[in-house]
Write a protein that holds these residues in place. Structure first.
Motif, PDB file in Angstrom:
ATOM      1  N   VAL A  15      -2.897-106.753 -24.444  1.00 59.19           N
ATOM      2  CA  VAL A  15      -4.216-107.255 -23.821  1.00 59.19           C
ATOM      3  C   VAL A  15      -4.509-106.712 -22.577  1.00 59.19           C
ATOM      4  O   VAL A  15      -3.712-107.281 -21.704  1.00 59.19           O
ATOM      5  CB  VAL A  15      -4.483-108.572 -24.235  1.00 59.19           C
ATOM      6  CG1 VAL A  15      -5.952-109.107 -23.697  1.00 59.19           C
ATOM      7  CG2 VAL A  15      -4.362-108.774 -25.670  1.00 59.19           C
ATOM      8  N   VAL A  16      -5.393-106.061 -22.230  1.00 60.98           N
ATOM      9  CA  VAL A  16      -5.846-105.588 -20.988  1.00 60.98           C
ATOM     10  C   VAL A  16      -7.038-106.391 -20.381  1.00 60.98           C
ATOM     11  O   VAL A  16      -8.239-106.148 -20.801  1.00 60.98           O
ATOM     12  CB  VAL A  16      -6.061-104.139 -20.657  1.00 60.98           C
ATOM     13  CG1 VAL A  16      -6.401-103.780 -19.106  1.00 60.98           C
ATOM     14  CG2 VAL A  16      -5.195-103.132 -21.244  1.00 60.98           C
ATOM     15  N   ASP A  17      -6.877-107.443 -19.431  1.00 61.55           N
ATOM     16  CA  ASP A  17      -7.762-108.226 -19.324  1.00 61.55           C
ATOM     17  C   ASP A  17      -8.389-108.318 -17.857  1.00 61.55           C
ATOM     18  O   ASP A  17      -7.634-108.084 -16.773  1.00 61.55           O
ATOM     19  CB  ASP A  17      -7.521-109.705 -19.554  1.00 61.55           C
ATOM     20  CG  ASP A  17      -8.539-110.991 -19.031  1.00 61.55           C
ATOM     21  OD1 ASP A  17      -9.539-110.695 -20.029  1.00 61.55           O
ATOM     22  OD2 ASP A  17      -8.508-111.611 -18.219  1.00 61.55           O
ATOM     23  N   VAL A  62      -0.742-101.279 -29.599  1.00 59.40           N
ATOM     24  CA  VAL A  62      -2.187-101.643 -29.712  1.00 59.40           C
ATOM     25  C   VAL A  62      -2.858-102.165 -28.436  1.00 59.40           C
ATOM     26  O   VAL A  62      -2.639-103.398 -28.158  1.00 59.40           O
ATOM     27  CB  VAL A  62      -2.610-102.606 -30.932  1.00 59.40           C
ATOM     28  CG1 VAL A  62      -3.953-102.565 -31.199  1.00 59.40           C
ATOM     29  CG2 VAL A  62      -1.791-101.941 -32.267  1.00 59.40           C
ATOM     30  N   ILE A  63      -3.602-101.428 -27.935  1.00 56.88           N
ATOM     31  CA  ILE A  63      -4.269-101.838 -26.540  1.00 56.88           C
ATOM     32  C   ILE A  63      -5.607-102.338 -26.683  1.00 56.88           C
ATOM     33  O   ILE A  63      -6.421-101.479 -27.540  1.00 56.88           O
ATOM     34  CB  ILE A  63      -4.240-100.645 -25.569  1.00 56.88           C
ATOM     35  CG1 ILE A  63      -2.959 -99.671 -25.344  1.00 56.88           C
ATOM     36  CG2 ILE A  63      -4.928-101.016 -24.126  1.00 56.88           C
ATOM     37  CD1 ILE A  63      -2.883 -98.815 -24.677  1.00 56.88           C
ATOM     38  N   ILE A  64      -5.915-103.409 -26.279  1.00 60.41           N
ATOM     39  CA  ILE A  64      -7.025-104.204 -26.571  1.00 60.41           C
ATOM     40  C   ILE A  64      -7.615-104.742 -25.137  1.00 60.41           C
ATOM     41  O   ILE A  64      -7.112-105.878 -24.477  1.00 60.41           O
ATOM     42  CB  ILE A  64      -6.859-105.596 -27.513  1.00 60.41           C
ATOM     43  CG1 ILE A  64      -6.093-105.293 -28.739  1.00 60.41           C
ATOM     44  CG2 ILE A  64      -8.155-106.241 -27.707  1.00 60.41           C
ATOM     45  CD1 ILE A  64      -5.750-106.232 -29.698  1.00 60.41           C
ATOM     46  N   PRO A  65      -8.727-104.031 -24.527  1.00 64.28           N
ATOM     47  CA  PRO A  65      -9.199-104.433 -23.441  1.00 64.28           C
ATOM     48  C   PRO A  65     -10.232-105.666 -23.750  1.00 64.28           C
ATOM     49  O   PRO A  65     -10.675-105.944 -24.557  1.00 64.28           O
ATOM     50  CB  PRO A  65     -10.288-103.405 -22.964  1.00 64.28           C
ATOM     51  CG  PRO A  65      -9.836-102.339 -23.878  1.00 64.28           C
ATOM     52  CD  PRO A  65      -9.422-102.812 -25.022  1.00 64.28           C
ATOM     53  N   HIS A 124      -3.020-107.826 -16.288  1.00 65.54           N
ATOM     54  CA  HIS A 124      -4.209-108.726 -15.750  1.00 65.54           C
ATOM     55  C   HIS A 124      -4.618-107.786 -14.736  1.00 65.54           C
ATOM     56  O   HIS A 124      -4.075-107.167 -13.939  1.00 65.54           O
ATOM     57  CB  HIS A 124      -3.764-110.001 -15.058  1.00 65.54           C
ATOM     58  CG  HIS A 124      -3.291-111.022 -15.877  1.00 65.54           C
ATOM     59  ND1 HIS A 124      -4.237-111.746 -16.894  1.00 65.54           N
ATOM     60  CD2 HIS A 124      -1.937-111.275 -16.370  1.00 65.54           C
ATOM     61  CE1 HIS A 124      -3.548-112.699 -17.345  1.00 65.54           C
ATOM     62  NE2 HIS A 124      -2.269-112.353 -17.268  1.00 65.54           N
ATOM     63  N   ARG A 125      -6.026-107.430 -14.773  1.00 64.46           N
ATOM     64  CA  ARG A 125      -6.718-106.623 -13.727  1.00 64.46           C
ATOM     65  C   ARG A 125      -7.798-107.474 -12.995  1.00 64.46           C
ATOM     66  O   ARG A 125      -8.202-108.653 -13.348  1.00 64.46           O
ATOM     67  CB  ARG A 125      -7.423-105.491 -14.161  1.00 64.46           C
ATOM     68  CG  ARG A 125      -6.359-104.533 -14.859  1.00 64.46           C
ATOM     69  CD  ARG A 125      -6.959-103.367 -15.729  1.00 64.46           C
ATOM     70  NE  ARG A 125      -8.366-103.108 -15.864  1.00 64.46           N
ATOM     71  CZ  ARG A 125      -9.027-102.231 -15.023  1.00 64.46           C
ATOM     72  NH1 ARG A 125      -8.216-101.181 -14.327  1.00 64.46           N
ATOM     73  NH2 ARG A 125     -10.489-102.135 -15.248  1.00 64.46           N
ATOM     74  N   THR A 126      -8.024-107.159 -11.618  1.00 61.05           N
ATOM     75  CA  THR A 126      -8.587-108.184 -10.797  1.00 61.05           C
ATOM     76  C   THR A 126     -10.198-108.210 -10.972  1.00 61.05           C
ATOM     77  O   THR A 126     -10.738-109.190 -10.427  1.00 61.05           O
ATOM     78  CB  THR A 126      -8.362-107.868  -9.412  1.00 61.05           C
ATOM     79  OG1 THR A 126      -8.586-106.601  -9.056  1.00 61.05           O
ATOM     80  CG2 THR A 126      -6.940-108.146  -9.227  1.00 61.05           C
ATOM     81  N   GLY A 127     -10.532-107.133 -11.655  1.00 62.10           N
ATOM     82  CA  GLY A 127     -12.091-106.850 -11.766  1.00 62.10           C
ATOM     83  C   GLY A 127     -12.785-106.235 -13.066  1.00 62.10           C
ATOM     84  O   GLY A 127     -11.730-105.535 -13.391  1.00 62.10           O
ATOM     85  N   LYS A 128     -14.058-106.419 -13.284  1.00 60.71           N
ATOM     86  CA  LYS A 128     -14.423-105.573 -14.424  1.00 60.71           C
ATOM     87  C   LYS A 128     -14.905-104.166 -13.868  1.00 60.71           C
ATOM     88  O   LYS A 128     -15.797-104.016 -13.172  1.00 60.71           O
ATOM     89  CB  LYS A 128     -15.644-106.363 -14.889  1.00 60.71           C
ATOM     90  CG  LYS A 128     -16.093-105.914 -16.322  1.00 60.71           C
ATOM     91  CD  LYS A 128     -17.095-106.689 -16.928  1.00 60.71           C
ATOM     92  CE  LYS A 128     -17.541-106.151 -18.189  1.00 60.71           C
ATOM     93  NZ  LYS A 128     -18.590-105.069 -18.045  1.00 60.71           N
ATOM     94  N   SER A 129     -14.255-103.264 -14.299  1.00 60.44           N
ATOM     95  CA  SER A 129     -14.539-101.869 -13.756  1.00 60.44           C
ATOM     96  C   SER A 129     -14.651-100.718 -14.749  1.00 60.44           C
ATOM     97  O   SER A 129     -14.424 -99.668 -14.583  1.00 60.44           O
ATOM     98  CB  SER A 129     -13.282-101.234 -12.802  1.00 60.44           C
ATOM     99  OG  SER A 129     -12.052-101.475 -13.330  1.00 60.44           O
ATOM    100  N   GLY A 130     -14.768-101.268 -15.867  1.00 65.64           N
ATOM    101  CA  GLY A 130     -15.057-100.301 -17.080  1.00 65.64           C
ATOM    102  C   GLY A 130     -14.132-100.149 -18.035  1.00 65.64           C
ATOM    103  O   GLY A 130     -12.716-100.331 -17.900  1.00 65.64           O
ATOM    104  N   LEU A 131     -14.684 -99.808 -19.354  1.00 66.21           N
ATOM    105  CA  LEU A 131     -13.771 -99.568 -20.547  1.00 66.21           C
ATOM    106  C   LEU A 131     -12.729 -98.388 -20.302  1.00 66.21           C
ATOM    107  O   LEU A 131     -11.627 -98.665 -20.578  1.00 66.21           O
ATOM    108  CB  LEU A 131     -14.785 -99.291 -21.528  1.00 66.21           C
ATOM    109  CG  LEU A 131     -13.964 -99.156 -23.032  1.00 66.21           C
ATOM    110  CD1 LEU A 131     -13.544-100.429 -23.563  1.00 66.21           C
ATOM    111  CD2 LEU A 131     -14.804 -98.565 -24.057  1.00 66.21           C
ATOM    112  N   GLY A 132     -13.229 -97.428 -19.673  1.00 70.33           N
ATOM    113  CA  GLY A 132     -12.118 -96.201 -19.475  1.00 70.33           C
ATOM    114  C   GLY A 132     -11.004 -96.524 -18.733  1.00 70.33           C
ATOM    115  O   GLY A 132      -9.862 -96.244 -19.013  1.00 70.33           O
ATOM    116  N   GLY A 146      -7.562-114.095 -20.260  1.00 68.46           N
ATOM    117  CA  GLY A 146      -6.160-113.750 -19.780  1.00 68.46           C
ATOM    118  C   GLY A 146      -5.246-114.762 -19.943  1.00 68.46           C
ATOM    119  O   GLY A 146      -4.102-114.695 -20.437  1.00 68.46           O
ATOM    120  N   ALA A 147      -5.474-115.902 -19.499  1.00 63.22           N
ATOM    121  CA  ALA A 147      -4.737-117.388 -19.619  1.00 63.22           C
ATOM    122  C   ALA A 147      -4.271-117.654 -21.098  1.00 63.22           C
ATOM    123  O   ALA A 147      -3.137-118.091 -21.311  1.00 63.22           O
ATOM    124  CB  ALA A 147      -5.329-118.428 -18.952  1.00 63.22           C
TER     125      ALA A 147
END
Length: 256
Positions: A47-49, A18-21, A74-82, A57-58
């Motif tokens: 969880v894709v934060d 189950v993937i939850i952004p 963990h991703r470094t920035g907000k780059s869209g739901l897709g 994320g923490a």
């Protein structure tokens, strides 16, 4: 397969992820993780934060320390739901999950509906949790938001010529074979247009897509990520796709 095995998260098509952004969902993510765990005890959660400033994320990292079925990307920035979902799909497919599920962190998608989505995979390749089929409903949305959503879905359905009533639904389950077949990196990666594009690609590729009713409840805390720019992007993209589809039909008819 018994209902008990379904509730345990076991599925004939393989293990479930189950993937939850998330972006600034600290208030919501803990309760959602618990509800997913109760609905599908053996499912894994990713969880894709997108670098949430509020520490989402923490918090998930702390929860994951005591739960080997909970993971954080963990991703470094907000780059869209897709883009967040594509990253989550890649993570899951690299680890050979058989079923990948999309759902929101804000409580609008009820984890208790997850067994119904997975049951639908017994007869389909993609199952959409639909607000706009018989038995589906929306709770606590203002009338203008409901009108916008319904209008966008009717327009997308007609423009793209697909028999799906809730193309923008963000609560859905895929067999991994679907995601391995479609060209994920060509999918429109911003906003809710991603959902329309990916469902349409699955239909065009010959996969069976069905809808099951869900109850969608507007978030009670935090801020919606919907914006005017997201709506405009979706309208422009769907219009272009629809025109391209119509042009291709005319070319085929001209050669017949």
């Amino acid at each position: 397969m018994t209902n008990e095995r379904r509730r345990a998260g076991q599925h004939t098509h393989g293990s479930v992820l189950v993937i939850i952004p998330t972006f600034n969902e600290r208030e919501n993510i803990g309760p959602i993780v618990l509800r997913v765990r109760e609905a599908l005890a053996e499912a894994h959660i990713l969880v894709v934060d997108d670098g949430s400033p509020d520490g989402t994320g923490a918090l998930v990292e702390a929860l994951a320390a005591d739960d080997d079925h909970l993971h954080v990307l963990h991703r470094t920035g907000k780059s869209g739901l897709g883009a967040a979902y594509v990253a989550g799909f890649d993570w899951g497919m690299e680890r050979d999950y058989g079923v990948l599920v999309e759902m929101d962190a804000d409580g609008s998608h009820a984890p208790e509906d997850l067994p119904r989505l997975l049951a639908g995979l017994d007869e389909a390749d993609v199952v959409l949790g639909s607000r706009y089929v018989e038995g589906g409903q929306v709770i606590n949305w203002p009338w203008h938001r409901t009108l916008l959503s319904r209008g966008a879905n009717v327009y997308s359905k007609l423009a793209l010529g697909v028999g799906v009533d809730d193309l923008t639904s963000g609560f859905r389950a895929y067999r991994s074979t679907v995601l391995r077949r479609v060209k994920l990196y060509d999918v429109a990666s911003q906003g809710y247009c991603f959902q329309v594009d990916l469902a349409w690609r699955a239909v065009e590729a010959g996969f069976r897509v069905i809808e099951v009713p869900i109850t969608f409840v507007d978030r009670e805390s935090g801020e919606s990520k919907m914006s005017g720019s997201i709506v405009r992007e979706a309208l422009i993209r769907v219009t272009k796709w629809g025109l391209r589809r119509r042009a291709n039909q005319l070319r085929r008819w001209g050669r017949a």
